[in-house]
Scaffold this motif. Structure first.
Motif, short mmCIF file in Angstrom:
data_model
loop_
_atom_site.label_atom_id
_atom_site.label_comp_id
_atom_site.label_asym_id
_atom_site.label_seq_id
_atom_site.Cartn_x
_atom_site.Cartn_y
_atom_site.Cartn_z
N VAL A 161 0.87 -1.18 0.00
CA VAL A 161 0.00 0.00 0.00
C VAL A 161 0.91 1.23 0.00
O VAL A 161 1.70 1.43 0.92
N GLU A 195 -0.08 4.75 -0.79
CA GLU A 195 -0.72 5.89 -0.11
C GLU A 195 -2.01 5.39 0.52
O GLU A 195 -2.70 4.54 -0.07
N CYS A 196 -2.35 5.91 1.68
CA CYS A 196 -3.50 5.34 2.38
C CYS A 196 -4.22 6.40 3.21
O CYS A 196 -3.58 7.18 3.91
N THR A 197 -5.55 6.41 3.10
CA THR A 197 -6.34 7.34 3.92
C THR A 197 -7.10 6.59 5.01
O THR A 197 -7.97 7.15 5.68
N ASN A 198 -6.79 5.31 5.14
CA ASN A 198 -7.42 4.48 6.19
C ASN A 198 -8.93 4.30 6.00
O ASN A 198 -9.65 4.10 6.98
N CYS A 199 -9.41 4.34 4.77
CA CYS A 199 -10.87 4.23 4.56
C CYS A 199 -11.36 2.79 4.72
O CYS A 199 -12.52 2.56 5.01
N GLY A 200 -10.49 1.82 4.48
CA GLY A 200 -10.86 0.42 4.70
C GLY A 200 -11.60 -0.26 3.55
O GLY A 200 -12.00 -1.42 3.68
N LYS A 201 -11.75 0.43 2.40
CA LYS A 201 -12.51 -0.17 1.29
C LYS A 201 -11.81 -1.41 0.74
O LYS A 201 -12.45 -2.35 0.30
N CYS A 202 -10.48 -1.39 0.75
CA CYS A 202 -9.70 -2.52 0.21
C CYS A 202 -10.01 -3.80 0.99
O CYS A 202 -10.19 -4.87 0.42
N TYR A 230 -2.68 0.75 5.72
CA TYR A 230 -2.93 -0.66 5.49
C TYR A 230 -1.70 -1.35 4.91
O TYR A 230 -0.76 -0.67 4.44
N CYS A 249 -8.99 1.26 -5.08
CA CYS A 249 -7.95 2.21 -4.63
C CYS A 249 -6.87 2.30 -5.72
O CYS A 249 -5.71 1.96 -5.49
N ILE A 282 -2.13 1.09 -4.62
CA ILE A 282 -1.74 -0.24 -4.15
C ILE A 282 -0.91 -0.89 -5.25
O ILE A 282 -1.24 -0.77 -6.43
S1 SF4 Z 1 -8.49 1.42 -0.07
FE1 SF4 Z 1 -7.06 0.51 1.42
S2 SF4 Z 1 -5.12 1.16 0.74
FE2 SF4 Z 1 -6.57 2.44 -0.31
S3 SF4 Z 1 -6.77 4.24 0.92
FE3 SF4 Z 1 -8.33 2.86 1.54
S4 SF4 Z 1 -7.43 1.73 3.18
FE4 SF4 Z 1 -5.76 2.66 2.15
#
Ligand code: SF4
Ligand code: SF4
Length: 702
Positions: free
Chosen positions: A206, A208-215, A243, A260, A264
């Motif tokens: 990973v 760059e990461c914004t910690n959104c958790g979609k992955c 992540y 994302c 990634i």
């Molecule tokens: S999708 Fe995963 S890797 Fe991408 S920004 Fe969100 S948490 Fe980070």
């Protein structure tokens, strides 16, 4: 040569005696309080209390120690024997050249800390607070180690984050700290004060990461991570806030890329980097013993049989809500087929899991099956509390765990009631022992004594080990609770600071030396060294002074006597034996780390052994040459005892095995020369086994 005799406040009344020309006999009343000035270059014999004490008082001298207090005064033996012991020590010293002073420069003031658990974090923070540069490497993508996997820390029962997160906060706000994740040591070269280390890092995946958790939501791979379900792309709420991909489980399906894009990268790139350090701290923590090895408990075969960590994570994530639980103690511990030792913290962990389940699910019936309960300190309160809550304690070790009608069945005897029990349960929790991270220790060339490097613990600055500048902290040393881990980490940080604040360290630690004129470069010594201290440089045998631990094992292997240990060369040892042994004596050649200490204990415990038992301290049972045994027998000795450490507890890893191999050959040779082979005995005698030592020498004296 000077001979310093301590009269122990006039308890030792030696008659006048002449030790020959150029030997100055000095009488002191209390050497332990009024230390005599001794120059490091002069040869001395110091006779008084046990060398265990005197060596600490005179750490940097060229001395042979004679134990008058424990071996003569407390034994009620004669002053004539005292004179013989002193005279023999003088004979030995005459044939020794003074130990060469070794100087190790501390050129690099940086420290490498291996392991980003609570111990490594604490060490790095303390070093940074004191102005040192610290590089901390962690093989996982997140900080926290084992503590980050726990729910609560007991006995207080506080969430793990209350202890860990302030530590992490301190670390990441500290100055001069470099952090590397997914990183391990590939290679280490150099010596104390100037190590060059090659680090190997796997990419995080990973970018760059914004910690959104979609992955994580879209990742189709679900893993049971020690009791807790997670995906192949995941996050641990410690540090960094980013992540990471679990490369072992990621199938590279590309689902996460779709949510994302461009942030990634599904390629596990490996990079290398060279760093330098003056000191290294191993804070690699512990591993749970693999419960699959204890086949009768069905771990890995029966769902519901789990480790303490798996149970804790499954219960706190609400994936497991058992009605009946059995917690089994000492799984693989204190068992010669598995781990011969007690891992110290598993009793606490068993109590902790019992408390956890009764806190969360008070209706759950809990049984604890334990041979013993070692609940020290505040854990005793926890034990009593659990009894009040109705937890049933069974005294016994279950013989097996079965599966019957969809339930687990634990078979055990209960020594409290003398009943054979079969307890049905939904979950069985195995409180296993622990093992160290052997791989890291191997890379650093650190021998494990048994299973953990206990004797290596923070030894670099001690007077009995060489200054390698490699320290251990926390559970890498031996399993420890979080509080003890933090205390140990502070000790390790202090040791690093003490070392790196110096520009050089000097030591008189004896090492093996090779006489190039005698050495035929046969290479036989190379394989005998447990520390890889012997190598070939420019077609000559070279001993690395920093790695040599002074066991003397290689010296006995050398067919040309080219390799000799400072303080213990064959001629000097032979002179000591010939001077000491008289017709009918029993000569005891005892390892300084084990059997010799049993003789001190014999004195304190008021055991007695006959006057004709003469004791000489040797560096290792593996350093005793058969020719020295013959010296004693030629002088009329009735028997020779070689006392060494127990097989898995040799201070020098395997010196005692060398002694064992040599014993067989020696006995065969003795028989061919017409001796009774039983006049020589090799015995494992632990440092507390005064009784065993006394019984053996009495038996030999019959
Ligand atoms: S999708 Fe995963 S890797 Fe991408 S920004 Fe969100 S948490 Fe980070
Ligand atoms: S065993 Fe002795 S002779 Fe052979 S290489 Fe080693 S020091 Fe030299």
């Amino acid at each position: 040569m000077r001979v310093l005799v301590c009269t122990c406040n006039n308890k030792i009344k030696l008659p006048d005696f002449d030790l020959g020309p150029d030997i100055n006999l000095e009488m002191h009343t209390d050497l332990c309080k009024r230390k005599a000035a001794i120059s490091p270059d002069e040869k001395v014999v110091i006779a008084g209390c046990s060398p265990s004490l005197m060596e600490g008082l005179f750490p940097d001298v060229n001395a042979e120690f004679v134990n008058l207090h424990e071996h003569i005064v407390l034994m009620g033996h004669s002053m004539d024997k005292a004179k013989d012991l002193i005279a023999a020590a003088v004979e030995k010293m005459k044939a020794l050249t003074p130990i060469k002073r070794k100087v190790f420069k501390i050129e690099n003031k940086n420290a490498l800390i291996i392991g980003g658990g609570i111990a490594g974090i604490e060490v790095a923070s303390r070093l940074s607070e004191n102005g040192l540069n610290a590089t901390l490497i962690e093989k996982a993508p997140f900080l926290g180690g084992t503590v980050a996997k726990l729910d609560r820390l007991y006995p207080e029962g506080t969430p793990y984050s209350h202890t860990l997160m302030p530590q992490i906060g301190k670390l990441i706000s500290g100055k001069n700290i470099n952090l590397f994740f997914n990183t391990e040591v590939k290679e280490i070269k150099g010596s104390v004060g100037s190590y060059k280390i090659i680090l190997q890092t796997h990419s995080r995946g990973v970018i760059e990461c914004t910690n959104c958790g979609k992955c994580t939501e879209v990742c189709p791979i679900e893993i049971n991570d020690e009791g807790k379900k997670r995906k192949a792309i995941y996050y641990v709420p410690t540090f960094p806030d980013k992540y990471a991909i679990d490369w072992k489980n990621c199938t590279k399906c590309g689902e996460c890329l779709k949510v994302c894009e461009g942030k990634i990268e599904l390629e596990n790139k490996i990079s290398e980097k060279e760093i330098t350090a003056g000191a290294v701290v191993v804070a690699t923590g512990l591993n749970y013993y693999d419960a699959c090895n204890v086949e009768e408990y069905g771990y890995g075969r029966y769902p519901g049989v789990m480790t303490t960590l798996e149970f804790e994570r499954a219960v706190t994530s609400e994936e497991l809500k058992p009605e009946k639980v059995v917690i089994v103690y000492c799984v693989g511990s204190r068992d010669s087929k598995h781990l011969p030792y007690c891992s110290k913290i598993c009793c606490f962990l068993g109590l902790k899991e019992a408390k956890l389940i009764t806190d969360r699910l008070p209706q759950t019936q809990v049984y604890v099956a334990a041979m013993d309960m070692r609940s020290s300190g505040t854990f005793e309160y926890l034990y009593n509390k659990l009894r009040e809550r109705g937890v049933t304690f069974i005294k016994g070790k279950p013989s097996e765990i079965l599966q019957r009608n969809g339930k687990l069945v634990v078979r055990s005897e209960d020594l409290y009631t003398n009943e054979l029990l079969e307890i049905e349960a939904d979950a069985v929790v195995l409180s296993t022992g622990f093992t160290p991270d052997k791989e890291t220790f191997e890379k650093l060339g650190i021998k494990l004594n048994g299973d953990f490097p206990i004797l290596f613990e923070n030894s670099s600055l001690g007077n009995t080990d060489l200054p390698r500048g490699i320290f251990t902290a926390g559970s890498a040393t031996f399993p420890a609770a979080v509080r003890d881990t933090l205390i140990d980490a502070r000790k390790a940080a202090f040791s690093v600071l003490s070392l790196l604040k110096q520009d050089k360290i000097e030591t008189l630690q004896p090492v093996a030396r090779v006489d190039e004129d005698l050495c035929s470069v046969c290479r036989m010594c190379i394989g005998t060294c447990a520390y890889n201290a012997i190598s070939i440089v420019d077609d000559k045998i070279k001993i690395n002074e920093e790695l040599c631990m002074g066991c003397g094992v290689c010296t006995i292997t050398c067919p040309s006597y080219a390799s000799q240990l400072e303080t213990f060369n064959p001629e000097a040892f032979s002179r000591q034996i010939k001077s000491l042994v008289k017709e009918g004596d029993i000569l005891a050649l005892l390892c300084r780390w084990s059997a010799y200490n049993a003789t001190d204990k014999a004195a304190y415990d008021k055991f007695s052994y006959p006057e004709n038992v003469k004791i000489i301290r040797v560096p290792c049972s593996g350093a005793v040459d058969p020719s020295h045994v013959m010296d004693a027998l030629d002088k009329g000795a009735k028997g020779v005892l070689i006392g060494g450490c127990y097989p898995d507890a040799c201070h020098y890893a395997k010196g005692n095995f060398r002694a064992k191999a040599r014993e067989q050959v020696l006995k065969m040779n003795l028989e061919s020369m017409g001796f009774d082979k039983n006049v020589v005995r090799l015995e494992w005698i632990g440092k507390d086994e005064a009784n065993k030592f006394v019984e053996i020498v009495k038996e030999m004296n019959k």
